[in-house]
Design an enzyme around this catalytic site. Sequence first.
Site, short mmCIF file in Angstrom:
data_model
loop_
_atom_site.label_atom_id
_atom_site.label_comp_id
_atom_site.label_asym_id
_atom_site.label_seq_id
_atom_site.Cartn_x
_atom_site.Cartn_y
_atom_site.Cartn_z
N ASP A 1 42.89 36.22 50.22
CA ASP A 1 41.88 37.27 50.12
C ASP A 1 40.53 36.61 50.35
OD1 ASP A 1 40.25 39.39 49.55
OD2 ASP A 1 41.02 39.76 47.53
N TRP B 1 41.38 39.07 40.51
CA TRP B 1 40.58 40.30 40.57
C TRP B 1 41.44 41.44 40.01
CZ3 TRP B 1 40.48 43.96 45.20
CH2 TRP B 1 39.52 44.97 45.02
N LYS C 1 30.48 42.24 51.12
CA LYS C 1 29.46 41.41 50.45
C LYS C 1 28.62 40.63 51.45
CE LYS C 1 32.53 42.42 47.28
NZ LYS C 1 32.52 43.07 46.00
C1 LMR Z 1 34.13 43.31 41.98
O1 LMR Z 1 35.07 42.56 41.73
O2 LMR Z 1 33.27 43.60 41.15
C2 LMR Z 1 33.96 43.87 43.36
O3 LMR Z 1 34.92 43.37 44.21
C3 LMR Z 1 33.86 45.35 43.36
C4 LMR Z 1 35.18 46.02 43.14
O4 LMR Z 1 35.56 46.84 43.96
O5 LMR Z 1 35.85 45.74 42.14
#
Ligand code: LMR
Length: 396
Positions: free
Chosen positions: A211, A130, A246
């Site tokens: 996570d 992420w 979520k």
């Molecule tokens: C995402 O990856 O789109 C979500 O977790 C929202 C974010 O805060 O990035």
Amino acid sequence: MFEVLPELTADPILGLMTDFKNDTDTRKVDLGAGVYKNENGHTPIMNAVTKAQQIWLAREDSKVYSAPAGSPSFNDAIIELALGSQHSAIAEQRVANVQTPGGCGALRVAANMLKRCSQNSKVWVSTPTWANHIPLLASAGLELVEYSYYDSQQHILDFDAMISDLSQLNTGDIVLLHACCHNPSGADLNPEQWRALAELLNTKGAIPYIDMAYLGLGDGINEDAYGLRYLAEHCPELIVAISCSKNFGLYRERVGSIMVAAANSKDAQTCKSQLLNVAREIYSMPPSYGAALVDIILNDAALKHNWSDELIHMRKRISSLREQLCERLTFAGAGDRFDYIVNEKGMFSFLGLTVEQVKRLKQEHHIYMVDSSRINIAGLSTNNMDYTVESIMSVL
Ligand code: LMR
């Protein structure tokens, strides 16, 4: 003084939300941020949450500070949700947690605590991970190293490459893992791989940092928590950052938890004192409202049942959208190129497009996704599916 500061571009994921909002084209499709949407492109308040709001409104009689650790009954309920009520780590009283402002708050509080544990430990993150993991952890002063994870040519999790990279772990290193619904790839470890990973981590004396932002949106709560529960049983120490954004649809309420499973109850208590101390340095204490709703839901059998049914509905809708997308793309002439999408889990998958193709989708077709071509599957619907498929095919 402020003139020395450069103006920065918007966050690559959150900025898409603004761009989408400002786009006046009626065909626009939002496949950007990881947010669940229904058939009408709306992110509804879950029914269980609406009922919990009514209960809370009648119950709350003060706005005085809550507690630095947040609500004790929320904290207990979230441990049980994550680990299951019968987990050995709970029986051994070696689990401690505190409520945090969302999953980001959880990740950051633990990062600061980890920095206090050791100046030399590295945090290993998957390639890719992420996007916000990197600044969140690095700005706590932690050194990040990448390990191989997703093979973007073959669209599979390359477990051999992952294990080979992680065989270079040093004692005290930390490995950031996604409990389920890997963001951004949708490619998850299977039970056998989790077990092999646990063995490697223990051999190396490394610590898993999990996570968990999408529990229940992959294969189901117990299935999605398998890796976390296995590691919590077999690894002496572990950290979990939990988000309720979520799976409870509580995005803007910022509900999260940071949980530590330590070697023994004394260490768990010490960790809790450290987490509280870090939180006090940064934001003092977490917001109470969203966590109060989760607390009510998880501690009321009927509401918990409602919530779990709604979560199942969301999960099934996402997997049906995966199938529809893949079928339509094949039908439109893409062959088996996108078949992998059906097997991936949770909200995200890559389309495997170039940045240029992603840009064309945005500029010419008003379809929004992250530059890496990660799409939020939940942003698709029967209303926009044909248009999206047609547009993707036109840029291939
Ligand atoms: C995402 O990856 O789109 C979500 O977790 C929202 C974010 O805060 O990035």
